[in-house]
Design an enzyme around this catalytic site. Structure first.
Site, PDB file in Angstrom:
ATOM      1  N   CYS A  96      11.443  -2.263 -12.012  1.00  0.00           N
ATOM      2  CA  CYS A  96      10.585  -1.101 -12.259  1.00  0.00           C
ATOM      3  C   CYS A  96      10.773  -0.585 -13.683  1.00  0.00           C
ATOM      4  O   CYS A  96       9.830  -0.091 -14.306  1.00  0.00           O
ATOM      5  CB  CYS A  96      10.859   0.010 -11.242  1.00  0.00           C
ATOM      6  SG  CYS A  96       9.965  -0.213  -9.673  1.00  0.00           S
ATOM      7  N   ASP A 144     -37.251 -22.898  22.953  1.00  0.00           N
ATOM      8  CA  ASP A 144     -36.892 -22.501  24.301  1.00  0.00           C
ATOM      9  C   ASP A 144     -36.125 -23.621  24.992  1.00  0.00           C
ATOM     10  O   ASP A 144     -36.142 -24.777  24.567  1.00  0.00           O
ATOM     11  CB  ASP A 144     -38.143 -22.163  25.117  1.00  0.00           C
ATOM     12  CG  ASP A 144     -38.831 -20.894  24.620  1.00  0.00           C
ATOM     13  OD1 ASP A 144     -38.147 -20.080  23.969  1.00  0.00           O
ATOM     14  OD2 ASP A 144     -40.040 -20.739  24.861  1.00  0.00           O
ATOM     15  N   CYS A 189      15.414   1.794  -4.800  1.00  0.00           N
ATOM     16  CA  CYS A 189      14.545   2.285  -5.870  1.00  0.00           C
ATOM     17  C   CYS A 189      13.532   3.282  -5.310  1.00  0.00           C
ATOM     18  O   CYS A 189      12.816   2.976  -4.341  1.00  0.00           O
ATOM     19  CB  CYS A 189      13.816   1.107  -6.523  1.00  0.00           C
ATOM     20  SG  CYS A 189      12.629   1.601  -7.800  1.00  0.00           S
ATOM     21  N   CYS A 212       9.488   1.618  -6.176  1.00  0.00           N
ATOM     22  CA  CYS A 212       8.963   0.449  -5.441  1.00  0.00           C
ATOM     23  C   CYS A 212       9.485   0.389  -4.017  1.00  0.00           C
ATOM     24  O   CYS A 212       9.089  -0.506  -3.251  1.00  0.00           O
ATOM     25  CB  CYS A 212       9.281  -0.841  -6.184  1.00  0.00           C
ATOM     26  SG  CYS A 212      11.026  -1.329  -6.118  1.00  0.00           S
ATOM     27  N   CYS A 234      14.917   0.716 -10.111  1.00  0.00           N
ATOM     28  CA  CYS A 234      15.496  -0.622 -10.156  1.00  0.00           C
ATOM     29  C   CYS A 234      15.145  -1.293 -11.486  1.00  0.00           C
ATOM     30  O   CYS A 234      14.282  -0.827 -12.235  1.00  0.00           O
ATOM     31  CB  CYS A 234      14.995  -1.469  -8.989  1.00  0.00           C
ATOM     32  SG  CYS A 234      13.246  -1.933  -9.097  1.00  0.00           S
TER      33      CYS A 234
END
Length: 535
Positions: free
Chosen positions: A24, A350, A100, A103, A21
């Site tokens: 990318c 306590d 793509c 990715c 793509c």
């Protein structure tokens, strides 16, 4: 505008030929300007094709967008009688995926306003109060394998051009995604998106179709994929061990580690370069939100002898209603809108012991608060709300502190001193002169085995402690008040009655008579934290 150079031209062509793509392509050309990834996808695609001197055809644009090239088209058909007739013919089925291969669609289909609004709507639904956030992204581990494959695909081209370019120079998918989308998310939420923030918005993606992309690495680099102990059993029960669907050993870190070890030649023998195109795009996981814990500190007094510090549960059954921590936590949880809390204090008393004086220091971690900012006046109001909710406790010096500051409460805790007041009963008849010698005892060393009453929740050990000083007030022939200043961590009840000889020496030994403690109060916890707040 995309900061590309002449030497990038063949790389761009090679990446497009591999089906990558547009974003990318920018990544592998090491374009590191945020604004380049923020552009609409069509604009990036158009500029890249103009850069390599090719027409930005409709087919190219549609292919990278993951859309059909054309809707069903109207075609002319010659009938048997020779006439022409309009008819609608379905488009030919596509044989090549438009997604793509590197990715897996993350930078194609999830960087637009539609997905940004989906994320911001999910955040708004959780009703957090914030003015800044950090966006975190979780990606499938197989993206690392596919990126490595694409890198090897263009590596020869890079070398031929004598380009000084390494794999580490490639922009990460995670970074490119953030640059493209986080501005849109921040704008919709009216908040700044920063590298670090107490409020975290997390998005993630999954891609079941390519889950097995990583599995060959387990055969080549088995040392990188050792399951942890708590995951060994499921692997034994299910066959085969490493290659089962969704095996959790294939984490991103393990995959990256294996890719660093494997040679280019061996990788290429087991995995195609460039990577094959997938048939499906990534699926977005639910958006999640998390705010860092807020820490509240203060001091509390306990005035009741029937109130435990924490919920008292024995054999799965609750004894006594309420507790110190719950009385303090309830108003805080409501105001901070937190999901839960963790309570900690400087020691504990306590259930039948009161805590007087300036009180006992405590901290409370509020988990995932939906509101985190309070001014001084609001914190004072919270303190007053706690104090008005019950007459069994009282809180002072309430304040918001940092996580780091809470460690000061525990630092050198056993070296600190604590003061107590105890009502003592003796078996033999006593006079005031019988008690005078106790006031002369200083820094008495005692050895205490873990008391029988707490042995179920504390390890057996012998602890050396100091009784720094004692003073007495005679009451009658069988009773007196004993005041002690001791090293923190001293078991006062056991020092008095001896715990069947488990504490030596003890008050019974010193007075040569049986003695027991009827009432005990903590008078002071000598830790100078948290800072006192003037009334």
């Amino acid at each position: 505008m995309l900061s590309l150079k002449e030497k990038d031209r063949p790389i761009v062509r090679k990446l497009f030929d591999a089906g990558c793509c547009a974003r990318c392509v920018l990544r592998f050309c090491c374009v590191g300007t945020y604004s380049s990834y923020r552009q609409p996808y069509e604009d990036i695609h158009r500029e890249l094709f103009a850069f390599i001197g090719e027409e930005n055809s409709k087919s190219h644009d549609a292919s990278d967008q993951g859309q059909s090239e054309d809707p069903p088209s109207k075609r002319m058909k010659i009938e048997d009688n020779g006439s022409l007739e309009d008819s609608v013919t379905p488009a030919e089925p596509k044989t090549v995926s438009d997604i793509c291969p590197v990715c897996l669609g993350v930078l194609q289909h999830f960087c637009d306003h539609t997905y940004a609004k989906q994320v911001s709507d999910a955040v708004k639904k959780e009703q957090y109060e914030f003015d800044r956030l950090v966006l975190t992204v979780s990606l499938p581990a197989q993206l690392s394998v596919r990126e490595h494959s694409c890198w090897l695909h263009i590596k020869r081209e890079v070398r031929e051009k004598s380009m000084c370019l390494g794999k580490d120079d490639v922009i990460q998918v995670k970074d490119a995604f953030k640059w493209a989308v986080q501005g849109k998310i921040g704008q919709d939420l009216g908040a700044n998106v920063l590298a670090n923030s107490a409020f975290e918005v997390s998005v993630g993606f999954t891609h079941p179709e390519t889950d097995e992309d990583c599995h060959f690495l387990a055969t080549i680099c088995p040392d990188c994929f050792k399951p942890t102990k708590n995951k060994l059993e499921p692997f034994k029960l299910e066959v085969p061990p490493c290659f089962q669907q969704g095996a959790s050993i294939f984490t991103r870190m393990a995959v990256v580690k294996a890719l660093e070890k494997i040679s280019d030649e061996k990788f290429s023998r087991h995995y195609p370069c460039p990577p094959k195109k997938p048939e499906t795009t990534c699926t977005a996981l639910d958006t999640t939100c998390l705010h860092n814990s807020v820490f509240i500190a203060g001091r509390y007094n306990k005035f009741s002898r029937e109130l435990p510090q924490t919920p008292w549960v024995i054999d799965g059954e609750r004894r006594m209603e309420g507790s110190v921590e719950e009385l303090i936590a309830a108003p805080l949880l409501f105001s901070f809108r937190a999901d839960g809390f963790n309570f900690s204090s400087s020691g504990r008393e306590d259930v039948d012991v009161r805590t007087l004086g300036n009180g006992r220091p405590f901290t409370m971690e509020l988990l995932n608060p939906h509101r985190a900012k309070f001014n001084t006046t609001e914190i004072r109001q919270l303190q007053e709300t706690i104090n008005q909710s019950s007459d069994k406790i009282r809180v002072r010096d309430l304040q918001i502190v940092t996580r780091e500051a809470t460690s000061r409460m525990k630092e050198g805790e056993e070296e600190k001193t604590k003061s107590y007041s105890a009502l003592i009963w003796t078996h033999k008849v006593i006079s005031s002169t019988d008690l005078e010698f106790l006031g002369n005892i200083k820094d008495l060393k005692i050895a205490q085995k873990t008391p029988l009453r707490v042995l179920h929740r504390r390890p057996l050990a012998v602890r050396q402690r100091l009784i720094h000083s004692m003073s007495v007030s005679y009451l009658d022939t069988h009773h007196f008040t004993l005041k002690l200043c001791t090293q923190a961590g001293t078991y006062i009840k056991e020092f008095v009655h001896g715990d069947f000889g488990r504490t030596k020496p003890n008050l019974c030994d010193l007075m040569k008579t049986d003695a027991d403690i009827l009432e005990l109060d903590v008078e002071s916890v000598d830790i100078d934290w948290p800072p006192a707040i003037p009334d």
